[in-house]
Design an enzyme around this catalytic site. Structure first.
Site, PDB file in Angstrom:
ATOM      1  N   CYS A 289       0.861  -1.189   0.000  1.00  0.00           N
ATOM      2  CA  CYS A 289       0.000   0.000   0.000  1.00  0.00           C
ATOM      3  C   CYS A 289       0.889   1.228   0.000  1.00  0.00           C
ATOM      4  O   CYS A 289       1.916   1.251  -0.680  1.00  0.00           O
ATOM      5  CB  CYS A 289      -0.942  -0.016   1.194  1.00  0.00           C
ATOM      6  N   GLY A 290       0.544   2.249   0.782  1.00  0.00           N
ATOM      7  CA  GLY A 290       1.361   3.451   0.848  1.00  0.00           C
ATOM      8  C   GLY A 290       2.486   3.345   1.858  1.00  0.00           C
ATOM      9  O   GLY A 290       3.647   3.601   1.557  1.00  0.00           O
TER      10      GLY A 290
END
Length: 339
Positions: A289-290
């Site tokens: 993800c981030g």
């Protein structure tokens, strides 16, 4: 190849599966990794009275994992949410503090010593049964990351509340204000379970091999929005390129949650999501993800749906924030969707 060696190593540990059905090492109050508000409320009512120094019986402890993005439009903070509304007896796990302080990337896993000290400060004992939960504002968001962290450091009894928004809606007990201080425990320094984590070095080797004849077949699922994955929308952190890892698939974490309650979808619906994405359950599945937070939403959904081999599921701890700062688009390691 590094990953082939990893796969062989993982096979030796199949008796120590990280599947939700194998996360418990004793008789516990809950039969599944996800816990309903009603189940948690009933379990808390059976806790040893008062949490006194005299009692050494295992307890069920709600662990608040409230966290908001640094660019949250309302400027909300996890600790403020915890003070405003929480489950009675809850402790606060601060994702912004319990991490590797020497890493330039946010939320990287802490050392074993740092983790043990944090658990001691929270008054948590190793035989306590932990139920991690989020905020009513966001629903399922950061709790899976904290649950995964506890699993990485081998805490035997971990669950996720599904979820605090429903807890509040059902009128179950809440409290606010400063929490009552807890007695510090002596949490022993744990062993780090590298089987659940994949590093930048390993990810880079996989990316460089992607598409080559004989390369290891893997699935990489990205929990960010499609626009960030595609490279058409900016990252929330200034100066960071958007895009995706070679071979990754976009799977925004919101698709795994009920649109109203923000709780996890039923297991059969989660399986359909993975099947529609053509995620091969026979391959190693890596969640990203981030910053490694919402990647754990995917990892938990895979576990709840019993999708794929639990010994071959891993989370990329540094995720996109690390990747985009350490590789070059010119080397073909940052992919974008051409318009």
């Amino acid at each position: 190849m590094v990953f082939t060696a990893i796969r062989s190593s993982l096979a030796r540990f199949r008796t120590m599966s990280s599947s939700p059905h194998h996360l418990q090492s004793r008789n516990v109050s809950f039969s599944s990794y996800l816990v309903t508000p009603k189940q948690l409320n009933e379990a808390l009512r059976k806790n040893p009275p008062g949490g006194t120094k005299i009692s050494t019986s295992p307890r069920v402890i709600p662990l608040n994992a409230a966290w908001f993005m640094p660019n949250d439009p309302e400027g909300r903070k996890g600790i403020e949410s915890f003070r405003n509304s929480r489950i009675p007896q809850a402790r606060f796990f601060d994702l912004d503090a319990i991490k590797d302080p020497d890493s330039p990337y946010p939320h990287m896993l802490p050392t074993c010593e740092t983790f043990a000290e944090a658990m001691s400060e929270l008054g948590i004992r190793r035989d306590d049964e932990i139920v991690v939960y989020d905020t009513a504002e966001l629903g399922i968001f950061s709790a899976p990351r904290v649950g995964w962290t506890l699993r990485v450091f081998g805490h035997p009894n971990v669950h996720i509340l599904n979820n605090y928004r429903l807890w509040v809606k059902e009128g179950l007990p809440t409290e606010s204000g400063e929490p009552t201080p807890v007695e510090k425990s002596k949490y022993s320094v744990p062993v780090y379970d590298s089987r659940l984590v994949i590093s930048f070095r390993e990810m880079k080797e996989l990316a460089l091999d992607y598409g080559k004849e004989g390369a290891e077949e893997i699935e990489i699922l990205d929990a960010r929005s499609y626009g960030r994955w595609a490279g058409t929308d900016p990252e929330p952190r200034p100066g960071l390129s958007s895009g995706h890892l070679p071979g990754s698939k976009s799977l925004p974490f919101q698709e795994l949650l009920d649109s109203e309650t923000k709780a996890y979808l039923p297991a059969e619906d989660l399986r359909k999501v993975f099947e529609e994405r053509k995620v091969d359950p026979n391959q190693t599945i890596i969640s990203s993800c981030g910053t490694g937070v919402t990647a754990s939403i995917i990892e938990t959904a895979l576990a709840v749906a019993e999708y794929g081999d639990p010994n071959l599921r891993r989370v990329y701890d540094g995720s996109w924030t690390e990747w985009a700062q350490r590789v070059k688009e010119s080397d073909g390691l940052i992919k974008k969707v051409k318009s």
